[in-house]
Design a protein around this motif. Structure first.
Motif, PDB file in Angstrom:
ATOM      1  N   ALA A 187       0.824  -1.213   0.000  1.00 19.69           N
ATOM      2  CA  ALA A 187       0.000   0.000   0.000  1.00 19.69           C
ATOM      3  C   ALA A 187       0.855   1.259   0.000  1.00 19.69           C
ATOM      4  O   ALA A 187       0.421   2.300  -0.487  1.00 19.69           O
ATOM      5  N   ARG A 188       2.053   1.158   0.517  1.00 19.77           N
ATOM      6  CA  ARG A 188       2.978   2.297   0.533  1.00 19.77           C
ATOM      7  C   ARG A 188       3.781   2.397  -0.761  1.00 19.77           C
ATOM      8  O   ARG A 188       4.676   3.231  -0.875  1.00 19.77           O
ATOM      9  N   GLY A 189       3.497   1.507  -1.717  1.00 21.21           N
ATOM     10  CA  GLY A 189       4.225   1.542  -2.984  1.00 21.21           C
ATOM     11  C   GLY A 189       5.614   0.946  -2.898  1.00 21.21           C
ATOM     12  O   GLY A 189       6.513   1.365  -3.622  1.00 21.21           O
ATOM     13  N   LYS A 190       5.791  -0.046  -2.038  1.00 25.12           N
ATOM     14  CA  LYS A 190       7.090  -0.710  -1.871  1.00 25.12           C
ATOM     15  C   LYS A 190       6.948  -2.187  -2.245  1.00 25.12           C
ATOM     16  O   LYS A 190       6.969  -3.068  -1.381  1.00 25.12           O
ATOM     17  N   PRO A 191       6.823  -2.490  -3.543  1.00 26.00           N
ATOM     18  CA  PRO A 191       6.581  -3.872  -3.954  1.00 26.00           C
ATOM     19  C   PRO A 191       7.733  -4.828  -3.655  1.00 26.00           C
ATOM     20  O   PRO A 191       7.495  -6.007  -3.377  1.00 26.00           O
ATOM     21  N   THR A 192       8.961  -4.355  -3.692  1.00 28.92           N
ATOM     22  CA  THR A 192      10.102  -5.231  -3.400  1.00 28.92           C
ATOM     23  C   THR A 192      10.067  -5.688  -1.946  1.00 28.92           C
ATOM     24  O   THR A 192      10.248  -6.866  -1.636  1.00 28.92           O
ATOM     25  N   GLU A 193       9.793  -4.740  -1.052  1.00 30.81           N
ATOM     26  CA  GLU A 193       9.679  -5.076   0.376  1.00 30.81           C
ATOM     27  C   GLU A 193       8.487  -6.002   0.616  1.00 30.81           C
ATOM     28  O   GLU A 193       8.577  -6.985   1.353  1.00 30.81           O
ATOM     29  N   ALA A 194       7.360  -5.689  -0.027  1.00 35.34           N
ATOM     30  CA  ALA A 194       6.161  -6.522   0.118  1.00 35.34           C
ATOM     31  C   ALA A 194       6.432  -7.942  -0.366  1.00 35.34           C
ATOM     32  O   ALA A 194       6.028  -8.919   0.280  1.00 35.34           O
ATOM     33  N   ALA A 195       7.122  -8.076  -1.499  1.00 35.80           N
ATOM     34  CA  ALA A 195       7.418  -9.406  -2.047  1.00 35.80           C
ATOM     35  C   ALA A 195       8.310 -10.200  -1.093  1.00 35.80           C
ATOM     36  O   ALA A 195       8.082 -11.397  -0.874  1.00 35.80           O
ATOM     37  N   ALA A 196       9.309  -9.545  -0.523  1.00 40.00           N
ATOM     38  CA  ALA A 196      10.202 -10.244   0.417  1.00 40.00           C
ATOM     39  C   ALA A 196       9.430 -10.728   1.644  1.00 40.00           C
ATOM     40  O   ALA A 196       9.628 -11.860   2.110  1.00 40.00           O
ATOM     41  N   LEU A 197       8.547  -9.894   2.163  1.00 40.86           N
ATOM     42  CA  LEU A 197       7.743 -10.280   3.327  1.00 40.86           C
ATOM     43  C   LEU A 197       6.801 -11.427   2.985  1.00 40.86           C
ATOM     44  O   LEU A 197       6.652 -12.385   3.760  1.00 40.86           O
ATOM     45  N   LEU A 198       6.171 -11.354   1.819  1.00 44.14           N
ATOM     46  CA  LEU A 198       5.268 -12.435   1.408  1.00 44.14           C
ATOM     47  C   LEU A 198       6.029 -13.724   1.144  1.00 44.14           C
ATOM     48  O   LEU A 198       5.531 -14.811   1.455  1.00 44.14           O
ATOM     49  N   ARG A 199       7.234 -13.640   0.574  1.00 41.09           N
ATOM     50  CA  ARG A 199       8.040 -14.856   0.363  1.00 41.09           C
ATOM     51  C   ARG A 199       8.353 -15.526   1.691  1.00 41.09           C
ATOM     52  O   ARG A 199       8.252 -16.744   1.824  1.00 41.09           O
ATOM     53  N   GLU A 200       8.722 -14.717   2.685  1.00 40.53           N
ATOM     54  CA  GLU A 200       9.015 -15.286   4.005  1.00 40.53           C
ATOM     55  C   GLU A 200       7.760 -15.920   4.606  1.00 40.53           C
ATOM     56  O   GLU A 200       7.789 -17.045   5.120  1.00 40.53           O
ATOM     57  N   ALA A 201       6.636 -15.214   4.529  1.00 47.13           N
ATOM     58  CA  ALA A 201       5.373 -15.737   5.055  1.00 47.13           C
ATOM     59  C   ALA A 201       4.973 -17.014   4.334  1.00 47.13           C
ATOM     60  O   ALA A 201       4.540 -17.993   4.960  1.00 47.13           O
ATOM     61  N   LEU A 202       5.127 -17.025   3.026  1.00 52.95           N
ATOM     62  CA  LEU A 202       4.759 -18.190   2.229  1.00 52.95           C
ATOM     63  C   LEU A 202       5.641 -19.389   2.552  1.00 52.95           C
ATOM     64  O   LEU A 202       5.152 -20.517   2.681  1.00 52.95           O
ATOM     65  N   GLY A 203       6.929 -19.158   2.712  1.00 45.78           N
ATOM     66  CA  GLY A 203       7.838 -20.245   3.085  1.00 45.78           C
ATOM     67  C   GLY A 203       7.457 -20.867   4.417  1.00 45.78           C
ATOM     68  O   GLY A 203       7.435 -22.092   4.568  1.00 45.78           O
ATOM     69  N   ILE A 204       7.139 -20.013   5.386  1.00 43.74           N
ATOM     70  CA  ILE A 204       6.714 -20.509   6.700  1.00 43.74           C
ATOM     71  C   ILE A 204       5.404 -21.276   6.582  1.00 43.74           C
ATOM     72  O   ILE A 204       5.263 -22.372   7.128  1.00 43.74           O
ATOM     73  N   SER A 205       4.455 -20.713   5.854  1.00 38.66           N
ATOM     74  CA  SER A 205       3.141 -21.346   5.725  1.00 38.66           C
ATOM     75  C   SER A 205       3.245 -22.700   5.032  1.00 38.66           C
ATOM     76  O   SER A 205       2.608 -23.673   5.444  1.00 38.66           O
ATOM     77  N   ARG A 206       4.035 -22.785   3.984  1.00 37.87           N
ATOM     78  CA  ARG A 206       4.203 -24.066   3.292  1.00 37.87           C
ATOM     79  C   ARG A 206       4.802 -25.113   4.219  1.00 37.87           C
ATOM     80  O   ARG A 206       4.387 -26.266   4.215  1.00 37.87           O
TER      81      ARG A 206
END
Length: 192
Positions: A145-164
């Motif tokens: 939402a703040r226009g930081k897609p690189t940061e958002a992607a890194a956070l989602l990758r970490e969350a996704l890795g944990i969730s998987r």
């Protein structure tokens, strides 16, 4: 029906109704659990927090974010008083509050609440728990939402890795994270 075990069962049944989007039935059960618990133990008893949190989630699902915020804040205040500011239960309530604040566009407040939750989770659980993934997801939405897609992607990758790892690839939370990640990446779910 006013026995503490019966109240817990009613609240759990409320979760089932909420999952099925039968919000009126869920709300009635949550409110009954709240009323009986408040009558038995008073308005600041720690056991109220779970019912308040569940009711807040229901209001969030309905889009009633200001109501959800008030319920999350009350649950958080009760738990902080009972458990102290750094108990893992606090992180759970902070994550819920952060999600509501993010939904309201109050990104600075959402970011602060989610970062506080993340610090508590990391101290209490280390780096690989599904509850941590939920907080990372909120932080990713704030970054996006703040226009930081690189940061958002890194956070989602970490969350996704944990969730998987913790919940498995077929779990609905994992699927939701994959969808959010693919949306952020323009429809492409790269290996993460």
């Amino acid at each position: 029906p006013d026995h503490p075990r019966a109240i817990q069962v009613l609240s759990n049944l409320g979760l089932v109704f909420a999952d099925q989007k039968q919000f009126e039935q869920a709300e009635a059960l949550y409110r009954r659990a709240l009323a009986v618990t408040e009558q038995a133990h008073g308005p600041d008893h720690a056991s109220l927090a779970v019912y308040l949190h569940n009711l807040a989630g229901l209001h969030r699902e309905r889009g009633e974010l200001s109501v959800a915020e008030g319920l999350h804040r009350r649950a958080l205040a009760i738990q902080e008083s009972a458990m102290g500011p750094d108990h893992p239960t606090i992180a759970h309530h902070l994550t819920g509050l952060a999600g509501v604040l993010e939904g309201q566009g109050r990104l600075d407040e959402a970011d602060a609440a989610a970062h506080r939750a993340l610090a508590i989770w990391r101290r209490a659980l280390g780096g690989g728990h599904s509850l941590l993934a939920q907080t990372l997801e909120v932080l990713a939405r704030v970054a996006a939402a703040r226009g930081k897609p690189t940061e958002a992607a890194a956070l989602l990758r970490e969350a996704l890795g944990i969730s998987r790892q913790e919940l498995g690839p077929a779990h609905w939370r994992t699927a939701r994270l994959e969808s959010e990640y693919a949306d952020l990446m323009g429809g492409q779910l790269e290996a993460c």
